[in-house]
Design an enzyme around this catalytic site. Sequence first.
Site, mmCIF file in Angstrom:
data_model
loop_
_atom_site.group_PDB
_atom_site.id
_atom_site.type_symbol
_atom_site.label_atom_id
_atom_site.label_comp_id
_atom_site.label_asym_id
_atom_site.label_seq_id
_atom_site.Cartn_x
_atom_site.Cartn_y
_atom_site.Cartn_z
ATOM 1 N N ARG A 1 0.850 -1.190 0.000
ATOM 2 C CA ARG A 1 0.000 0.000 0.000
ATOM 3 C C ARG A 1 0.885 1.239 0.000
ATOM 4 O O ARG A 1 2.097 1.154 0.127
ATOM 5 C CB ARG A 1 -0.932 -0.014 1.220
ATOM 6 C CG ARG A 1 -0.170 -0.405 2.474
ATOM 7 C CD ARG A 1 -0.580 0.261 3.710
ATOM 8 N NE ARG A 1 -0.478 1.691 3.624
ATOM 9 C CZ ARG A 1 0.650 2.388 3.751
ATOM 10 N NH1 ARG A 1 1.826 1.791 3.945
ATOM 11 N NH2 ARG A 1 0.635 3.704 3.672
ATOM 12 N N GLY A 2 0.229 2.409 -0.086
ATOM 13 C CA GLY A 2 0.979 3.658 -0.212
ATOM 14 C C GLY A 2 1.203 3.921 -1.688
ATOM 15 O O GLY A 2 1.625 3.019 -2.439
ATOM 16 N N ARG B 1 -7.425 -0.628 -7.084
ATOM 17 C CA ARG B 1 -7.687 0.522 -6.207
ATOM 18 C C ARG B 1 -7.726 1.779 -7.086
ATOM 19 O O ARG B 1 -6.877 1.946 -7.948
ATOM 20 C CB ARG B 1 -6.602 0.670 -5.117
ATOM 21 C CG ARG B 1 -6.537 -0.526 -4.159
ATOM 22 C CD ARG B 1 -5.637 -0.203 -2.962
ATOM 23 N NE ARG B 1 -6.269 0.710 -2.025
ATOM 24 C CZ ARG B 1 -5.626 1.289 -1.003
ATOM 25 N NH1 ARG B 1 -4.327 1.067 -0.822
ATOM 26 N NH2 ARG B 1 -6.263 2.099 -0.176
ATOM 27 N N ASP C 1 -1.952 10.759 -2.302
ATOM 28 C CA ASP C 1 -2.307 9.706 -3.259
ATOM 29 C C ASP C 1 -2.550 10.252 -4.656
ATOM 30 O O ASP C 1 -2.344 9.553 -5.651
ATOM 31 C CB ASP C 1 -3.542 8.946 -2.773
ATOM 32 C CG ASP C 1 -3.131 7.995 -1.668
ATOM 33 O OD1 ASP C 1 -3.037 8.431 -0.507
ATOM 34 O OD2 ASP C 1 -2.822 6.827 -1.993
ATOM 35 N N ASN D 1 -5.530 12.383 0.055
ATOM 36 C CA ASN D 1 -4.657 11.552 0.907
ATOM 37 C C ASN D 1 -5.542 10.836 1.918
ATOM 38 O O ASN D 1 -6.762 11.026 1.949
ATOM 39 C CB ASN D 1 -3.586 12.419 1.588
ATOM 40 C CG ASN D 1 -2.530 11.571 2.272
ATOM 41 O OD1 ASN D 1 -1.998 10.637 1.683
ATOM 42 N ND2 ASN D 1 -2.227 11.856 3.530
HETATM 43 O O1 MRU Z 1 -4.800 3.167 1.970
HETATM 44 P P1 MRU Z 1 -3.322 3.381 1.942
HETATM 45 O O2 MRU Z 1 -2.627 2.848 3.148
HETATM 46 O O3 MRU Z 1 -2.704 2.890 0.643
HETATM 47 O O4 MRU Z 1 -3.156 4.958 1.961
HETATM 48 C C1 MRU Z 1 -1.869 5.504 1.895
HETATM 49 C C2 MRU Z 1 -1.841 6.975 2.074
HETATM 50 O O5 MRU Z 1 -2.844 7.626 2.161
HETATM 51 C C3 MRU Z 1 -0.496 7.625 2.053
HETATM 52 O O6 MRU Z 1 -0.491 8.766 2.847
HETATM 53 C C4 MRU Z 1 -0.161 8.030 0.616
HETATM 54 O O7 MRU Z 1 -0.303 6.940 -0.259
HETATM 55 C C5 MRU Z 1 1.191 8.578 0.490
HETATM 56 S S1 MRU Z 1 2.402 7.315 0.629
HETATM 57 C C6 MRU Z 1 3.900 7.995 0.335
#
Ligand code: MRU
Length: 338
Positions: free
Chosen positions: A48-49, A83, A222, A232
């Site tokens: 994720r991220g 996603r 994101d 985000n």
């Molecule tokens: O649902 P996730 O855990 O994938 O969400 C991640 C985030 O919102 C992070 O803040 C974003 O992807 C930045 S990661 C460098």
Amino acid sequence: MATAVRALWWRGGALHLVDQRALPGRIRILRLRRVQPVAAAIRSLAVRGAPALGVAGAYGMVLAAAEGGYTPARAARFLAATRPTARDLFVGIERVRAAWAAGADPLAAAEAYRAEVVAECRAIGVAGAGLLARAPRVLTHCNAGALATVEWGTALAPIRAAREAGTPVFVWVDETRPLLQGGRLTAWELAREGIPHAVIADNAAGHFLQRGEVDCVLVGADRIARNGDVANKIGTYEKAVLARAHRRPFYVAAPWSTFDPDRSDGSGIVIEERDGAELRRLGGRRLVPDASAVRNPAFDVTPARLVTAFVTPDGVVPPGRIAGALRRHRRRAGPTPI
Ligand code: MRU
């Protein structure tokens, strides 16, 4: 030099992922040799991220090419359906799709993309470290560390670089309900490197800002629209409102792959709505009556007017100048920009 943590790597024809669902209790490595389990790992947040999703998507395309039975377009559609919000996922998939469709080596394209993401995150660290010299007590939300980006992080990169430069950084870590990416993942990364920090309940941030114990807020993203609106992790918007109410800077760190040149503002960004079960249960325990409805948006949009500056690989850029900086980056990067 590399960070102490690496989210994923390619070895022996397989994508290796640190399974982020098992942290901080256990370091479990997934070895994925087919595209279908890569899609499942993305959906379930084993990986994720935004930037890490892009690199995982790129390697997923490599596996689809090796597996047979997929055209480049079909493999891309399959992985892109996992996603919707993080732009980087689509950039990573597209990089390898284009190479594969042109008869080039998909693995070489994925490796090049990974290297670019890592280099950009390192550059974000260098660009942002100076901001923290003046504001060393940082509040962050979710996990925008090495786990979210392969190495370094986006929000955590300036924190790592500032610490290397001798700044006495302290990190306030929002636990980040419902999946606790802050409490489980950001705190795990910081603890491994001995960076001073404290995990707080999401609703405690205002309290510490009010007491003057937070100098700035620094988060990842994101997807960022041309006008600087930022999608985000859910809860980011309210941290930005709190930062403004307490006259503290609100910084957003991101590689160029997160910036969406096709979106003029944040109003049309697709916000992923995840399964309500993520809110209803915690550690096997029921938290919400079955008769109650729940809503579980995974992201929110912070308007550009609440952003003090973006920390990009090319430096610190105020929202009013971000569209121009993105245009310049794309001109420099050529036909396959991140
Ligand atoms: O649902 P996730 O855990 O994938 O969400 C991640 C985030 O919102 C992070 O803040 C974003 O992807 C930045 S990661 C460098």
